[in-house]
Structure formats: structure tokens, C-alpha cells
Write an enzyme that holds these catalytic residues in place. Structure first.
Site: not given
Ligand SMILES: Cc1ncc(COP(=O)(O)O)c(C=O)c1O
Length: 445
Positions: A43
Site C-alpha cells: 500500500k
Molecule cells: C494486507 C492487505 N491485503 C490485501 C489488501 C487488498 O488490496 P486492495 O485494497 O488493493 O484491493 C489490502 C488493502 O488494504 C491489505 O492491506
């Protein structure tokens, strides 16, 4: 050579081949390990991009305040960006998120407001509503809104996607990625499909999220929504970052399977990842029959395991949720390879009992008492003649009888200083004993 600030370390994360868990799959499985970013998650990429775009559009001015609803990882990225660029940060998060996540955000200078999880998004108490209110109240503030802010997916279109393409030398056939805001899967998917439309994009979701049903039917079905334990992905609405046309399949994973797989990745591959990375690989394993020889699969591992040490990496936490197979009385007995409990008739003498030390007294009605080494020692010591008395006259109360499937954890509290052991009947009706020592040995394994 040096870098000018921490933000210059964002991106260009390694791609690492998985060797053990995926060894029976026909494909090569690679992990894009994005915990190598400075905030320990993927992120960081979109946090930087959201701020850069806001600055360019004049929405964020020097000395301003960045506000965001974040489960932690986006917050960490934004906090690092804020440190370097001189902004203030306020984050709203939910009470479902790891306490470690909030503590880490505070450590890098952010203010964190924890809101209840199980309220509707438009409830004034929801972390979304609180963030919106703060943006109205605080002058020169900017609510990033990672869900609907398309700078989120743009970051992945511009950085994560090209890196994956280059690191696989264009050989990638499948992208597997957990989906929350949709920024990662859509941004990376868009880039890769432009390069090669045949690449399959598989989004991984959790039971309790409405995304999978929405993808399959176009329906926003609130009946699909129920609380889940997995963190970071799954949603109870459809964020604007999604472009479902770049996604070929949505797969749901249970909270248990994701957590168990995360622990396997840490132990078997030495990659200490967070919950969603476990769910990501679990999703792929559920779809393994669709792979063929020569396929090159890239799984995105979003964050680091250190944020989950009190959760999925804690045995007690896992057991309380039924995520770890619990050892029971039966398992201890099975490990003894058929050794039977030896018993003695009440009419036999103490001398006979001494021969059969630590055996248990039984009549036609089952276990009626016990003769323990400790008890007999005391009695013989004060009256040597007692050896000719009957067992019945010297025996102590029988050990408590428990169910054969009593978890070992529970046995720990049933075996007291007074009783020292417990008994249980197996399926055939034979008695077995478990002592304090057996419990200690079993838990130490
Ligand atoms: C640990 C984790 N996995 C998966 C995701 C999912 O990613 P996205 O929000 O880009 O779909 C996030 C998003 O905050 C995350 O923090």
C-alpha cells in the site's frame, strides 16, 4: 550512492519462487513479496500516488492534514509520505484490526481513531463517516478515500504491473491477488492485460464479502455480507477502483484456510507474510486444477507477518477460533500404541497392588477407586502390615472420568494436585489414563 528519503525505497520489490507448498503444481509459482516496501506493505505505492495526485490537483497544500479510513497498511504508507512531505495525518480504523497496526501508525506520528466494525457504512459511527466528518471540520485537510480514488489503481498500473511484467520477462500467465479496494488487482490486471490479453487475472475474496457474488451476477447482495476475521481484503460495497472487466475469476477463501496457509508459508517457505497472503495462496491452491505445465503464476503478497503475531501466529488465538486442530485425550492414548490400562480386583492384597504399581482398581461396575504410588507409600511406611490388607480397604477415590475427545488444553485444568490424573473410556469401552506428565509432554511437542 544514497537515496534522498525513505519514499525512494518504495517499489521494485523482489519476486520469489515458492518451492515447497506448490511443488505438486504443474506451474511455476512466484510471489511478488511487497512487504519489502518501507511500510512493509504494497500500500506504500498507492499512498504515495494518492498524495502526489492530490498535490498536483491542488487538493493538498503545504502544512495540510491527510485523512484516511485505513486498516493500517494504507495508513502506514500515508504516514511515511506525510513525514517526508511535512503533512499531518489522522486515520480512522475499525476495532477488528490488529492493535499492533494502530500502534505502528502512532509510532510514525499519526493520530488514530478506532470506530466500530459492525455498523453500516453510512452510520455516523462508521470509520468511513467519521473520516468524512473530519474532512469537513478540519481546514486544509484532504480525505484520500482509497476506495474510490483512482490514483490507487493508477499506482499499480504504473509500478506493480510493469515490475511483474519485467521480472517474469513477459512470461506471466496468471495473476492471483486478494481484492479489497480493488486497486491492486485492477491496476496490475489492466497493465498486464494490455501487454497480453491472454493473462488470467484471479481475484481472491473472503466468505462474508459481497464482491464475489457481485462479480458473478452484478447484484449487490447484502445477504452475502457477514463479519469475517480475515484482514485487509473483502468488502461490503463495491469501490470505484474496480474494473471487473480485467478480472477473469473471483474465488472465496475461508478465514481458517487463509490463516492456516499463512502459517505454512512462514514455516515452509521462510516468507513471513500477513493474513491476506495466506488467503491469496490458498485461493490459488483451490484453483490448482486449472493450471497446466509451463504456466507462470504470480501471487501478490501484500504485507508482513509482524502485524499478525498476536493473531494468526498465536496458537491460542488460532485454537480459540477452531483454526488449529486441537489435540485431545484420544491423541495422547493413540500415541501409546495400544498399551492398555492395567487394573486390579478390590479383593487382591496391597502386596499384589505394589507389584502392579499405579494400576487402577475396578470391579464389575467399572473403575471404583485408585491406588497410587504416593498414597501406598504413605500407608506402607506408617503400617508395614497393611500389605496383607485388601486393595478395597486402602484405595483412594477414583480418578475423574472425562470424555475421550476432551482437548488436551482442557485436561490441563481438570488434572489437579488432588487427583493427579483423569480417565476416559474409548469407543470400545476400555479405560485409559492421562496424567499431568502426559499433558505436559503433549503440549511440549
Ligand atoms: C494486507 C492487505 N491485503 C490485501 C489488501 C487488498 O488490496 P486492495 O485494497 O488493493 O484491493 C489490502 C488493502 O488494504 C491489505 O492491506
Amino acid at each position: 550512492m544514497w537515496l534522498n528519503n525513505i519514499l525512494e525505497t518504495i517499489g521494485n520489490t523482489p519476486m520469489i519462487k515458492l518451492n515447497r507448498i506448490t511443488k505438486n503444481l504443474p506451474a511455476t509459482v512466484l510471489a511478488k513479496v511487497d512487504y519489502f516496501n518501507p511500510g512493509n506493505s504494497v500500500k506504500d505505492r498507492m499512498a504515495l500516488k494518492m498524495v502526489e495526485v492530490a498535490e498536483k490537483e491542488g487538493k493538498l497544500k503545504p502544512g495540510g492534514t491527510i485523512i484516511e479510513c485505513t486498516s493500517g497498511n494504507t495508513g502506514m504508507g500515508l504516514a511515511l509520505v506525510a513525514c517526508v512531505k511535512g503533512y499531518k495525518c489522522i486515520f480512522t480504523t475499525t476495532d477488528k484490526q490488529s492493535k499492533e497496526k494502530s500502534d505502528i501508525l502512532k509510532a510514525v506520528g499519526a493520530e488514530v481513531i478506532v470506530c466500530p466494525t459492525n455498523v453500516e457504512p453510512d452510520d455516523p459511527r462508521s470509520y468511513y463517516s467519521v473520516a468524512k466528518r473530519l474532512e469537513k471540520e478540519i481546514p486544509n485537510s484532504y480525505l484520500c478515500n482509497q476506495y474510490d480514488n483512482l490514483a490507487n489503481r493508477l499506482a499499480h498500473y504504473e509500478t506493480t504491473g510493469p515490475e511483474i511484467w519485467e521480472q517474469t520477462e513477459g512470461k506471466i500467465t496468471h495473476l492471483v491477488c486478494t481484492a479489497g479496494t480493488g486497486g491492486t488487482v485492477t491496476g496490475v490486471g489492466m497493465y498486464l492485460k494490455e501487454k497480453n490479453p491472454k493473462i488470467q487475472v484471479w481475484a481472491i475474496d473472503v466468505y462474508g464479502s459481497l464482491l464475489t457474488k457481485y462479480f458473478r451476477t452484478g447484484e449487490i447482495d447484502m445477504h452475502e455480507v457477514h463479519p469475517y476475521i480475515s484482514e485487509g481484503f473483502g468488502e461490503d460495497f463495491v469501490p470505484k477502483n474496480y474494473d471487473m472487466s480485467v478480472i477473469d475469476h473471483f474465488e472465496q477463501v475461508t478465514d481458517k484456510d487463509g490463516a492456516v496457509m499463512a502459517r505454512r508459508i512462514a514455516k515452509e517457505e521462510g516468507i513471513f507474510i500477513g493474513y491476506s497472503a495466506g488467503s491469496c495462496l490458498q485461493g490459488l491452491m483451490q484453483l490448482k486444477d486449472r493450471l497446466k505445465k509451463g504456466d507462470v503464476v504470480v501471487c501478490i503478497f501484500h504485507d508482513h507477518g509482524s502485524r499478525y503475531v498476536a493473531k494468526i501466529y498465536n496458537d491460542q488465538w488460532m485454537m480459540e477460533r477452531g483454526f488449529l486442530d486441537v489435540k485431545t485425550f484420544k491423541d495422547i492414548v493413540n500415541a501409546r500404541a495400544g498399551k492398555k490400562l492395567v487394573t486390579i480386583q478390590p479383593s487382591h492384597t496391597v502386596a499384589d497392588a505394589v507389584e502392579l504399581m499405579k494400576k487402577y482398581v475396578m470391579d464389575g461396575n467399572g473403575i471404583i477407586g485408585a491406588v497410587s504410588e504416593n498414597g501406598l507409600f504413605q500407608k506402607i511406611f506408617s503400617n508395614p502390615e497393611i500389605k496383607n490388607a485388601t486393595v478395597e480397604s486402602v484405595m483412594e477415590p477414583a480418578y475423574p472420568v472425562v470424555a475421550f475427545d476432551t482437548p488436551v488444553e482442557r485436561l490441563g485444568s481438570l488434572i489437579t494436585k488432588e487427583n493427579g490424573a483423569v480417565l476416559a473410556k474409548d469407543e470400545k469401552g476400555d479405560y485409559h489414563i492421562v496424567t499431568k506428565y502426559d499433558v505436559i509432554q503433549s503440549l511440549a511437542k
